[in-house]
Design a protein around this motif. Sequence first.
Motif, PDB file in Angstrom:
ATOM      1  N   ARG A   8      29.559  57.480 -20.242  1.00 50.01           N
ATOM      2  CA  ARG A   8      28.790  57.209 -19.030  1.00 50.01           C
ATOM      3  C   ARG A   8      28.457  55.736 -18.853  1.00 50.01           C
ATOM      4  NH1 ARG A   8      26.500  59.067 -14.621  1.00 50.01           N
ATOM      5  NH2 ARG A   8      24.444  58.307 -14.151  1.00 50.01           N
ATOM      6  N   SER A   9      28.218  55.034 -19.941  1.00 45.86           N
ATOM      7  CA  SER A   9      27.798  53.642 -19.826  1.00 45.86           C
ATOM      8  C   SER A   9      28.879  52.771 -19.183  1.00 45.86           C
ATOM      9  CB  SER A   9      27.402  53.086 -21.183  1.00 45.86           C
ATOM     10  OG  SER A   9      28.438  53.253 -22.109  1.00 45.86           O
ATOM     11  N   TYR A  10      30.145  52.973 -19.519  1.00 43.05           N
ATOM     12  CA  TYR A  10      31.214  52.216 -18.864  1.00 43.05           C
ATOM     13  C   TYR A  10      31.330  52.602 -17.398  1.00 43.05           C
ATOM     14  CZ  TYR A  10      33.466  49.711 -22.719  1.00 43.05           C
ATOM     15  OH  TYR A  10      33.763  48.841 -23.719  1.00 43.05           O
ATOM     16  N   LEU A  11      31.157  53.873 -17.127  1.00 41.37           N
ATOM     17  CA  LEU A  11      31.215  54.346 -15.754  1.00 41.37           C
ATOM     18  C   LEU A  11      30.140  53.654 -14.924  1.00 41.37           C
ATOM     19  CD1 LEU A  11      32.333  56.295 -13.614  1.00 41.37           C
ATOM     20  CD2 LEU A  11      30.674  57.968 -14.442  1.00 41.37           C
ATOM     21  N   ASP A  12      28.916  53.589 -15.440  1.00 40.33           N
ATOM     22  CA  ASP A  12      27.835  52.922 -14.732  1.00 40.33           C
ATOM     23  C   ASP A  12      28.144  51.447 -14.510  1.00 40.33           C
ATOM     24  OD1 ASP A  12      26.401  55.278 -14.629  1.00 40.33           O
ATOM     25  OD2 ASP A  12      25.256  54.836 -16.439  1.00 40.33           O
ATOM     26  N   ALA A  13      28.726  50.791 -15.499  1.00 41.34           N
ATOM     27  CA  ALA A  13      29.070  49.372 -15.372  1.00 41.34           C
ATOM     28  C   ALA A  13      30.119  49.164 -14.283  1.00 41.34           C
ATOM     29  CB  ALA A  13      29.570  48.827 -16.707  1.00 41.34           C
ATOM     30  N   ARG A  14      31.124  50.028 -14.244  1.00 42.41           N
ATOM     31  CA  ARG A  14      32.159  49.909 -13.210  1.00 42.41           C
ATOM     32  C   ARG A  14      31.586  50.136 -11.826  1.00 42.41           C
ATOM     33  NH1 ARG A  14      35.566  52.764 -16.864  1.00 42.41           N
ATOM     34  NH2 ARG A  14      35.024  54.672 -15.763  1.00 42.41           N
ATOM     35  N   ILE A  15      30.725  51.121 -11.708  1.00 42.48           N
ATOM     36  CA  ILE A  15      30.118  51.403 -10.407  1.00 42.48           C
ATOM     37  C   ILE A  15      29.322  50.198  -9.925  1.00 42.48           C
ATOM     38  CG2 ILE A  15      28.357  52.805  -9.276  1.00 42.48           C
ATOM     39  CD1 ILE A  15      29.348  55.141 -11.045  1.00 42.48           C
ATOM     40  N   CYS A  16      28.562  49.589 -10.826  1.00 38.26           N
ATOM     41  CA  CYS A  16      27.787  48.393 -10.471  1.00 38.26           C
ATOM     42  C   CYS A  16      28.712  47.251 -10.070  1.00 38.26           C
ATOM     43  CB  CYS A  16      26.902  47.971 -11.638  1.00 38.26           C
ATOM     44  SG  CYS A  16      25.577  49.140 -11.982  1.00 38.26           S
ATOM     45  N   LYS A  51      23.147  54.562  -5.418  1.00 32.45           N
ATOM     46  CA  LYS A  51      21.863  55.123  -4.984  1.00 32.45           C
ATOM     47  C   LYS A  51      21.255  55.998  -6.079  1.00 32.45           C
ATOM     48  CE  LYS A  51      22.997  54.929  -0.120  1.00 32.45           C
ATOM     49  NZ  LYS A  51      23.295  55.670   1.095  1.00 32.45           N
ATOM     50  N   LYS A  52      22.106  56.757  -6.764  1.00 33.56           N
ATOM     51  CA  LYS A  52      21.619  57.582  -7.872  1.00 33.56           C
ATOM     52  C   LYS A  52      21.191  56.707  -9.046  1.00 33.56           C
ATOM     53  CE  LYS A  52      24.340  61.651  -6.789  1.00 33.56           C
ATOM     54  NZ  LYS A  52      25.401  62.553  -7.214  1.00 33.56           N
ATOM     55  N   ILE A  53      21.958  55.666  -9.322  1.00 34.82           N
ATOM     56  CA  ILE A  53      21.622  54.743 -10.409  1.00 34.82           C
ATOM     57  C   ILE A  53      20.271  54.097 -10.139  1.00 34.82           C
ATOM     58  CG2 ILE A  53      22.213  52.502 -11.429  1.00 34.82           C
ATOM     59  CD1 ILE A  53      25.131  53.345 -11.315  1.00 34.82           C
ATOM     60  N   SER A  54      20.029  53.756  -8.881  1.00 32.66           N
ATOM     61  CA  SER A  54      18.786  53.066  -8.553  1.00 32.66           C
ATOM     62  C   SER A  54      17.557  53.947  -8.790  1.00 32.66           C
ATOM     63  CB  SER A  54      18.819  52.555  -7.117  1.00 32.66           C
ATOM     64  OG  SER A  54      18.890  53.622  -6.214  1.00 32.66           O
ATOM     65  N   GLU A  55      17.751  55.247  -8.912  1.00 31.33           N
ATOM     66  CA  GLU A  55      16.644  56.152  -9.216  1.00 31.33           C
ATOM     67  C   GLU A  55      16.277  56.132 -10.698  1.00 31.33           C
ATOM     68  OE1 GLU A  55      17.933  59.919  -7.713  1.00 31.33           O
ATOM     69  OE2 GLU A  55      17.841  59.245  -5.636  1.00 31.33           O
ATOM     70  N   ASP A  56      17.176  55.665 -11.558  1.00 32.61           N
ATOM     71  CA  ASP A  56      16.931  55.561 -12.998  1.00 32.61           C
ATOM     72  C   ASP A  56      16.378  54.165 -13.278  1.00 32.61           C
ATOM     73  OD1 ASP A  56      17.505  54.742 -15.741  1.00 32.61           O
ATOM     74  OD2 ASP A  56      18.635  56.608 -15.919  1.00 32.61           O
ATOM     75  N   ALA A  57      15.178  54.085 -13.805  1.00 36.65           N
ATOM     76  CA  ALA A  57      14.497  52.800 -13.984  1.00 36.65           C
ATOM     77  C   ALA A  57      15.293  51.828 -14.861  1.00 36.65           C
ATOM     78  CB  ALA A  57      13.111  53.017 -14.574  1.00 36.65           C
ATOM     79  N   GLN A  58      15.843  52.311 -15.956  1.00 36.55           N
ATOM     80  CA  GLN A  58      16.582  51.435 -16.866  1.00 36.55           C
ATOM     81  C   GLN A  58      17.868  50.923 -16.204  1.00 36.55           C
ATOM     82  OE1 GLN A  58      17.909  53.206 -20.530  1.00 36.55           O
ATOM     83  NE2 GLN A  58      18.411  51.239 -21.445  1.00 36.55           N
ATOM     84  N   LEU A  59      18.619  51.806 -15.598  1.00 32.65           N
ATOM     85  CA  LEU A  59      19.857  51.396 -14.943  1.00 32.65           C
ATOM     86  C   LEU A  59      19.579  50.518 -13.730  1.00 32.65           C
ATOM     87  CD1 LEU A  59      21.970  54.651 -15.204  1.00 32.65           C
ATOM     88  CD2 LEU A  59      22.202  52.564 -16.541  1.00 32.65           C
ATOM     89  N   SER A  60      18.504  50.816 -13.036  1.00 27.56           N
ATOM     90  CA  SER A  60      18.126  50.008 -11.884  1.00 27.56           C
ATOM     91  C   SER A  60      17.807  48.569 -12.306  1.00 27.56           C
ATOM     92  CB  SER A  60      16.924  50.630 -11.186  1.00 27.56           C
ATOM     93  OG  SER A  60      16.581  49.874 -10.060  1.00 27.56           O
ATOM     94  N   SER A  61      17.111  48.421 -13.422  1.00 26.64           N
ATOM     95  CA  SER A  61      16.794  47.066 -13.903  1.00 26.64           C
ATOM     96  C   SER A  61      18.050  46.338 -14.361  1.00 26.64           C
ATOM     97  CB  SER A  61      15.746  47.102 -15.003  1.00 26.64           C
ATOM     98  OG  SER A  61      16.237  47.732 -16.156  1.00 26.64           O
ATOM     99  N   LEU A  62      19.006  47.067 -14.944  1.00 32.33           N
ATOM    100  CA  LEU A  62      20.268  46.447 -15.339  1.00 32.33           C
ATOM    101  C   LEU A  62      21.072  46.014 -14.116  1.00 32.33           C
ATOM    102  CD1 LEU A  62      21.412  48.719 -18.292  1.00 32.33           C
ATOM    103  CD2 LEU A  62      20.706  46.330 -18.420  1.00 32.33           C
ATOM    104  N   LEU A  63      21.055  46.831 -13.079  1.00 28.96           N
ATOM    105  CA  LEU A  63      21.747  46.475 -11.840  1.00 28.96           C
ATOM    106  C   LEU A  63      21.113  45.232 -11.228  1.00 28.96           C
ATOM    107  CD1 LEU A  63      23.842  47.008  -9.653  1.00 28.96           C
ATOM    108  CD2 LEU A  63      22.222  48.588  -8.592  1.00 28.96           C
ATOM    109  N   GLU A  64      19.797  45.180 -11.234  1.00 29.06           N
ATOM    110  CA  GLU A  64      19.092  44.013 -10.694  1.00 29.06           C
ATOM    111  C   GLU A  64      19.424  42.757 -11.500  1.00 29.06           C
ATOM    112  OE1 GLU A  64      14.535  42.479  -9.949  1.00 29.06           O
ATOM    113  OE2 GLU A  64      14.909  44.625 -10.135  1.00 29.06           O
ATOM    114  N   LEU A  65      19.460  42.885 -12.816  1.00 23.59           N
ATOM    115  CA  LEU A  65      19.821  41.752 -13.671  1.00 23.59           C
ATOM    116  C   LEU A  65      21.249  41.294 -13.381  1.00 23.59           C
ATOM    117  CD1 LEU A  65      19.188  39.877 -16.091  1.00 23.59           C
ATOM    118  CD2 LEU A  65      20.076  41.701 -17.563  1.00 23.59           C
ATOM    119  N   ALA A  66      22.168  42.236 -13.286  1.00 20.10           N
ATOM    120  CA  ALA A  66      23.561  41.898 -12.987  1.00 20.10           C
ATOM    121  C   ALA A  66      23.680  41.227 -11.630  1.00 20.10           C
ATOM    122  CB  ALA A  66      24.432  43.150 -13.045  1.00 20.10           C
TER     123      ALA A  66
END
Length: 75
Positions: A8-16, A51-66
């Motif tokens: 899942r972690s690579y999938l999230d990175a690709r989506i971002c 949009k789903k990622i943004s609901e997860d606090a940890q992933l949302s903060s990583l997206l914001e950092l990226a």
Amino acid sequence: KMFTNRGRSYLDARICYYYLCLKYTNKSTTIISRFIGKDHTTLLNSIKRVKKISEDAQLSSLLELAENKFKERFG
């Protein structure tokens, strides 16, 4: 932790990555998808998944950092 396995972690990175490409370029989904070697519908689905990622606090903060790093580098 985001890149610890190929699950899942690579999938999230690709989506971002797809999301940032769409947000910060003037290019169409077709052009971006050719560049990254994916179908343009993959990018469209990524927008929905962000949009789903943004609901997860940890992933949302990583997206914001990226996104901040992306802006710093590419303006």
